[in-house]
Design an enzyme around this catalytic site. Structure first.
Site, PDB file in Angstrom:
ATOM      1  N   THR A   1       6.157   2.758  12.923  1.00 57.90           N
ATOM      2  CA  THR A   1       4.839   3.153  13.360  1.00 57.90           C
ATOM      3  C   THR A   1       4.630   3.718  14.529  1.00 57.90           C
TER       4      THR A   1
ATOM      5  N   ALA B   1       9.181  -2.918   3.494  1.00 59.56           N
ATOM      6  CA  ALA B   1       8.714  -4.060   3.450  1.00 59.56           C
ATOM      7  C   ALA B   1       8.331  -4.692   5.246  1.00 59.56           C
TER       8      ALA B   1
ATOM      9  N   PRO C   1      -7.862  -8.960  20.829  1.00 54.09           N
ATOM     10  CA  PRO C   1      -6.919  -9.192  22.126  1.00 54.09           C
ATOM     11  C   PRO C   1      -5.693  -8.251  22.178  1.00 54.09           C
TER      12      PRO C   1
ATOM     13  N   PRO D   1     -17.735  -5.789  11.186  1.00 51.79           N
ATOM     14  CA  PRO D   1     -17.381  -5.928  12.632  1.00 51.79           C
ATOM     15  C   PRO D   1     -16.371  -5.145  13.330  1.00 51.79           C
TER      16      PRO D   1
ATOM     17  N   PHE E   1       0.945  -1.376   0.025  1.00 52.29           N
ATOM     18  CA  PHE E   1      -0.075   0.125   0.090  1.00 52.29           C
ATOM     19  C   PHE E   1       0.847   1.271   0.137  1.00 52.29           C
ATOM     20  N   ILE E   2       1.628   1.595   0.774  1.00 49.85           N
ATOM     21  CA  ILE E   2       2.404   2.750   1.228  1.00 49.85           C
ATOM     22  C   ILE E   2       3.432   2.784   0.249  1.00 49.85           C
TER      23      ILE E   2
ATOM     24  N   LYS F   1       8.189  -4.042  15.068  1.00 48.75           N
ATOM     25  CA  LYS F   1       8.530  -3.096  14.709  1.00 48.75           C
ATOM     26  C   LYS F   1       9.524  -2.291  15.647  1.00 48.75           C
TER      27      LYS F   1
ATOM     28  N   THR G   1       4.067 -10.964  -1.081  1.00 46.02           N
ATOM     29  CA  THR G   1       3.275 -11.894  -0.178  1.00 46.02           C
ATOM     30  C   THR G   1       1.893 -11.745  -0.515  1.00 46.02           C
TER      31      THR G   1
ATOM     32  N   TYR H   1       3.133  -7.626  16.274  1.00 48.80           N
ATOM     33  CA  TYR H   1       3.432  -6.622  15.141  1.00 48.80           C
ATOM     34  C   TYR H   1       4.077  -5.172  15.538  1.00 48.80           C
TER      35      TYR H   1
ATOM     36  N   THR I   1      10.675 -11.212   9.133  1.00 45.75           N
ATOM     37  CA  THR I   1      10.641 -10.092   8.061  1.00 45.75           C
ATOM     38  C   THR I   1      11.007  -8.843   8.806  1.00 45.75           C
TER      39      THR I   1
ATOM     40  N   ALA J   1       8.672  -9.218  -1.948  1.00 45.86           N
ATOM     41  CA  ALA J   1       8.539 -10.716  -2.076  1.00 45.86           C
ATOM     42  C   ALA J   1       7.150 -11.164  -2.457  1.00 45.86           C
TER      43      ALA J   1
HETATM   44  P1  NAD Z   1       1.312  -3.682   3.168  1.00 49.08           P
HETATM   45  O1  NAD Z   1       1.200  -4.747   4.031  1.00 49.08           O
HETATM   46  O2  NAD Z   1       0.277  -3.206   2.511  1.00 49.08           O
HETATM   47  O3  NAD Z   1       2.803  -3.897   2.211  1.00 49.08           O
HETATM   48  C1  NAD Z   1       3.789  -4.575   2.592  1.00 49.08           C
HETATM   49  C2  NAD Z   1       4.522  -5.044   1.190  1.00 49.08           C
HETATM   50  O4  NAD Z   1       5.743  -5.605   1.987  1.00 49.08           O
HETATM   51  C3  NAD Z   1       3.843  -5.987   0.543  1.00 49.08           C
HETATM   52  O5  NAD Z   1       4.155  -5.583  -0.639  1.00 49.08           O
HETATM   53  C4  NAD Z   1       4.680  -7.257   0.810  1.00 49.08           C
HETATM   54  O6  NAD Z   1       4.589  -8.148  -0.245  1.00 49.08           O
HETATM   55  C5  NAD Z   1       6.130  -6.947   1.121  1.00 49.08           C
HETATM   56  N1  NAD Z   1       6.602  -7.490   1.954  1.00 49.08           N
HETATM   57  C6  NAD Z   1       6.320  -8.615   2.992  1.00 49.08           C
HETATM   58  N2  NAD Z   1       7.231  -9.278   3.597  1.00 49.08           N
HETATM   59  C7  NAD Z   1       8.484  -8.982   2.686  1.00 49.08           C
HETATM   60  C8  NAD Z   1       9.623  -9.770   2.604  1.00 49.08           C
HETATM   61  N3  NAD Z   1      10.389 -10.527   3.669  1.00 49.08           N
HETATM   62  N4  NAD Z   1      10.622  -9.327   1.718  1.00 49.08           N
HETATM   63  C9  NAD Z   1      10.126  -8.239   0.836  1.00 49.08           C
HETATM   64  N5  NAD Z   1       9.005  -7.779   0.892  1.00 49.08           N
HETATM   65  C10 NAD Z   1       8.262  -8.156   1.727  1.00 49.08           C
HETATM   66  O7  NAD Z   1       2.156  -2.560   4.162  1.00 49.08           O
HETATM   67  P2  NAD Z   1       1.731  -1.064   4.053  1.00 49.08           P
HETATM   68  O8  NAD Z   1       0.657  -0.605   4.917  1.00 49.08           O
HETATM   69  O9  NAD Z   1       2.079  -0.468   2.898  1.00 49.08           O
HETATM   70  O10 NAD Z   1       2.995  -0.489   5.284  1.00 49.08           O
HETATM   71  C11 NAD Z   1       4.401  -0.339   4.876  1.00 49.08           C
HETATM   72  C12 NAD Z   1       5.135   0.009   5.936  1.00 49.08           C
HETATM   73  O11 NAD Z   1       4.767   1.035   6.744  1.00 49.08           O
HETATM   74  C13 NAD Z   1       5.325  -1.198   7.068  1.00 49.08           C
HETATM   75  O12 NAD Z   1       6.682  -1.294   7.344  1.00 49.08           O
HETATM   76  C14 NAD Z   1       4.183  -0.912   8.259  1.00 49.08           C
HETATM   77  O13 NAD Z   1       4.658  -1.124   9.398  1.00 49.08           O
HETATM   78  C15 NAD Z   1       4.789   0.726   8.056  1.00 49.08           C
HETATM   79  N6  NAD Z   1       3.405   1.655   8.293  1.00 49.08           N
HETATM   80  C16 NAD Z   1       2.201   1.366   8.010  1.00 49.08           C
HETATM   81  C17 NAD Z   1       1.226   2.189   8.412  1.00 49.08           C
HETATM   82  C18 NAD Z   1      -0.188   1.893   7.887  1.00 49.08           C
HETATM   83  O14 NAD Z   1      -1.212   2.522   8.524  1.00 49.08           O
HETATM   84  N7  NAD Z   1      -0.401   1.015   6.872  1.00 49.08           N
HETATM   85  C19 NAD Z   1       1.292   3.223   9.355  1.00 49.08           C
HETATM   86  C20 NAD Z   1       2.661   3.358   9.906  1.00 49.08           C
HETATM   87  C21 NAD Z   1       3.633   2.570   9.404  1.00 49.08           C
HETATM   88  O1  DAU Z   2      -0.935   2.999  13.655  1.00 51.42           O
HETATM   89  C1  DAU Z   2      -0.241   2.685  12.495  1.00 51.42           C
HETATM   90  C2  DAU Z   2      -0.772   1.151  12.243  1.00 51.42           C
HETATM   91  O2  DAU Z   2      -2.022   1.008  11.738  1.00 51.42           O
HETATM   92  C3  DAU Z   2       0.235   0.417  11.113  1.00 51.42           C
HETATM   93  O3  DAU Z   2       1.573   0.351  11.807  1.00 51.42           O
HETATM   94  C4  DAU Z   2      -0.335  -0.685  10.830  1.00 51.42           C
HETATM   95  O4  DAU Z   2       0.395  -1.456  10.103  1.00 51.42           O
HETATM   96  C5  DAU Z   2      -1.692  -0.911  10.477  1.00 51.42           C
HETATM   97  O5  DAU Z   2      -2.143  -2.109  10.036  1.00 51.42           O
HETATM   98  C6  DAU Z   2      -2.598   0.136  11.533  1.00 51.42           C
HETATM   99  O6  DAU Z   2      -2.807  -0.820  12.590  1.00 51.42           O
HETATM  100  P1  DAU Z   2      -4.210  -0.777  13.459  1.00 51.42           P
HETATM  101  O7  DAU Z   2      -4.384  -2.022  14.221  1.00 51.42           O
HETATM  102  O8  DAU Z   2      -4.677   0.457  13.869  1.00 51.42           O
HETATM  103  O9  DAU Z   2      -5.148  -0.979  11.760  1.00 51.42           O
HETATM  104  P2  DAU Z   2      -6.498  -1.839  11.331  1.00 51.42           P
HETATM  105  O10 DAU Z   2      -7.069  -1.129  10.042  1.00 51.42           O
HETATM  106  O11 DAU Z   2      -6.361  -3.160  11.568  1.00 51.42           O
HETATM  107  O12 DAU Z   2      -7.514  -1.200  12.688  1.00 51.42           O
HETATM  108  C7  DAU Z   2      -7.904  -0.292  12.731  1.00 51.42           C
HETATM  109  C8  DAU Z   2      -8.750   0.043  13.926  1.00 51.42           C
HETATM  110  O13 DAU Z   2     -10.093  -0.491  13.548  1.00 51.42           O
HETATM  111  C9  DAU Z   2      -8.399  -0.746  15.136  1.00 51.42           C
HETATM  112  O14 DAU Z   2      -8.791  -0.045  16.505  1.00 51.42           O
HETATM  113  C10 DAU Z   2      -9.000  -2.137  15.326  1.00 51.42           C
HETATM  114  C11 DAU Z   2     -10.300  -1.691  14.534  1.00 51.42           C
HETATM  115  N1  DAU Z   2     -10.844  -2.662  13.841  1.00 51.42           N
HETATM  116  C12 DAU Z   2     -10.330  -3.131  12.692  1.00 51.42           C
HETATM  117  C13 DAU Z   2     -10.582  -4.159  11.693  1.00 51.42           C
HETATM  118  C14 DAU Z   2      -9.993  -4.909  10.730  1.00 51.42           C
HETATM  119  C15 DAU Z   2     -12.319  -3.236  13.870  1.00 51.42           C
HETATM  120  O15 DAU Z   2     -13.026  -2.445  14.713  1.00 51.42           O
HETATM  121  N2  DAU Z   2     -12.663  -4.047  13.061  1.00 51.42           N
HETATM  122  C16 DAU Z   2     -12.055  -4.774  11.932  1.00 51.42           C
HETATM  123  O16 DAU Z   2     -12.760  -5.454  11.460  1.00 51.42           O
END
Ligand code: NAD
Ligand code: DAU
Length: 336
Positions: free
Chosen positions: A124, A81, A273, A204, A11-12, A153, A36, A149, A99, A34
């Site tokens: 994060t 990644a 949890p 949910p 995504f990012i 990190k 995934t 998770y 990873t 990779a």
């Molecule tokens: P994502 O799950 O959408 O993407 C992760 C990517 O990493 C995928 O393309 C996957 O194929 C790749 N990957 C996973 N394992 C790998 C490996 N062993 N080798 C190479 N590639 C691998 O994640 P995202 O939401 O885009 O998050 C990207 C980064 O930003 C992460 O490090 C996450 O911790 C951090 N982050 C995410 C958020 C958020 O809200 N999504 C917020 C803060 C920080």
């Molecule tokens: O804060 C940054 C983080 O944000 C990143 O580091 C993570 O990679 C990213 O997944 C995200 O973590 P969260 O646990 O906050 O994101 P998620 O979208 O899974 O959930 C957001 C909130 O919504 C959290 O309080 C849980 C709640 N939730 C989530 C899901 C999937 C629900 O209530 N129902 C759901 O089905």
């Protein structure tokens, strides 16, 4: 500049690659991913043939893959990644450590040997743990991760710090809040709820729905990472936040309103949890030192995001399949 982006099919990472190719047309990007269940080359459609972009399928925790990557010369590395879904980390914590911790350490080793000029670790806000209704985390707040998770990190962060202090490596860590925007895998709450609501399936909501997240549009995050890459101080940590705190219940109601769907779709389910109650970041440092602040209005950003998912139903159907669905059936079925 020659830049390695790891996890660029996620995504990012994919948003960052698009952003850089637009903002820095002279830069060369190499994306190692990779692929995934969360990685998807369709996230990069339209840029595969750019002479400024190269893709390597590889695992950051596999020495052979990383060695192959470093056969070329680079200036910067931005490490996206990771295994990223908190719920999934409850079932497969070992994969998160492999990873997120060992993969990062392997990249650090090669980046050190190859004298990479800047290594940006994308971390994060979850490493700080949970807040109640008051207060904010700043960059000196103690690390207190609660999920496997977040712990993985936080571990990567302290390993990065150790390479910076011990080997004088040019590492910078960023800690961002919850991102939203196009190309987010529909396991994360915003795209998950959009895709569920579109099928008139229950949404949910965990626990009482009053957990708070601070939302930032992914483009604002990409802009902040570029500011850190170009102007950030080596060895430092920068918080990145959007300043848009919402309870999950508020967020869900807004999504339903945009979609014109009834609130009766909300279904309160058993809590996650160890569910962190609230994340909130103090972002004074990046504002004062690098002049960065988030620009996207939350209501606008969310409306555009919902529209993107409405216009990309095939993308959604394609990603919610295969390996992810097997995992869903095995572990998440109880949610719906
Ligand atoms: P994502 O799950 O959408 O993407 C992760 C990517 O990493 C995928 O393309 C996957 O194929 C790749 N990957 C996973 N394992 C790998 C490996 N062993 N080798 C190479 N590639 C691998 O994640 P995202 O939401 O885009 O998050 C990207 C980064 O930003 C992460 O490090 C996450 O911790 C951090 N982050 C995410 C958020 C958020 O809200 N999504 C917020 C803060 C920080
Ligand atoms: O804060 C940054 C983080 O944000 C990143 O580091 C993570 O990679 C990213 O997944 C995200 O973590 P969260 O646990 O906050 O994101 P998620 O979208 O899974 O959930 C957001 C909130 O919504 C959290 O309080 C849980 C709640 N939730 C989530 C899901 C999937 C629900 O209530 N129902 C759901 O089905």
């Amino acid at each position: 500049m020659r830049v390695i982006v790891t996890g660029g099919a996620g995504f990012i990472g994919s948003n960052f690659i698009r952003y850089i190719l637009k903002k820095k047309p002279g830069w060369d990007i190499t994306n190692i991913d990779a692929l995934t269940y969360a990685g998807n080359l369709a996230n990069l459609s339209g840029i595969e043939d750019s002479p400024k972009y190269k893709f390597i399928k590889g695992d950051i925790s596999n020495p052979e893959d990383v060695e192959r990557l470093f056969e070329s010369e680079y200036d910067y590395l931005v490490n996206f990644a990771a295994e990223t879904h908190v719920d999934r980390s409850l079932y497969e914590p070992g994969l998160f450590l492999k990873t997120n911790v060992l993969g990062t350490q392997l990249l650090l080793n090669y980046a050190l040997e190859k004298r990479i000029k800047r290594f940006i670790q994308i971390s994060t806000d979850e490493v700080y743990g949970s807040l109640e209704s008051e207060g904010y985390f700043d960059e000196s707040s103690p690390l207190s991760p609660n999920s496997p998770y977040a712990a993985s990190k936080a571990s990567a962060d302290v390993i990065c710090r150790s390479y910076s202090r011990t080997f004088d490596m040019p590492v910078i860590i960023t800690r961002c809040g919850n991102n939203y925007g196009p190309y987010q895998f529909p396991e994360k709450v915003i795209p998950f709820f959009i895709t569920k609501a579109l099928k008139d399936e229950p949404l949910p909501l965990y626990g009482d729905g009053l957990n708070v997240r601070d939302w930032i549009h992914v483009e604002d995050h990409c802009d902040a990472i570029l500011a850190v890459l170009e102007k950030g101080e080596i060895g430092e940590v920068y918080n990145i936040g959007g300043g848009n705190e919402r309870t999950n219940l508020e967020l869900t109601r807004i999504i339903l309103e945009i979609l014109g769907k009834p609130e009766s779709l909300i279904k309160f389910v058993k809590d996650r949890p160890g569910h962190d109650r609230r994340y909130a970041l103090n972002c004074d440092k990046i504002k004062a030192e690098l002049g960065w602040s988030a620009q996207m209005d939350f209501a606008d950003g969310l409306r555009k995001t919902v529209e993107w998912y409405l216009n990309n139903k095939k993308w959604c159907d394609d990603v919610i399949s295969g390996e992810y669905m097997k995992f869903y059936e095995l572990h998440y079925r109880e949610r719906s």
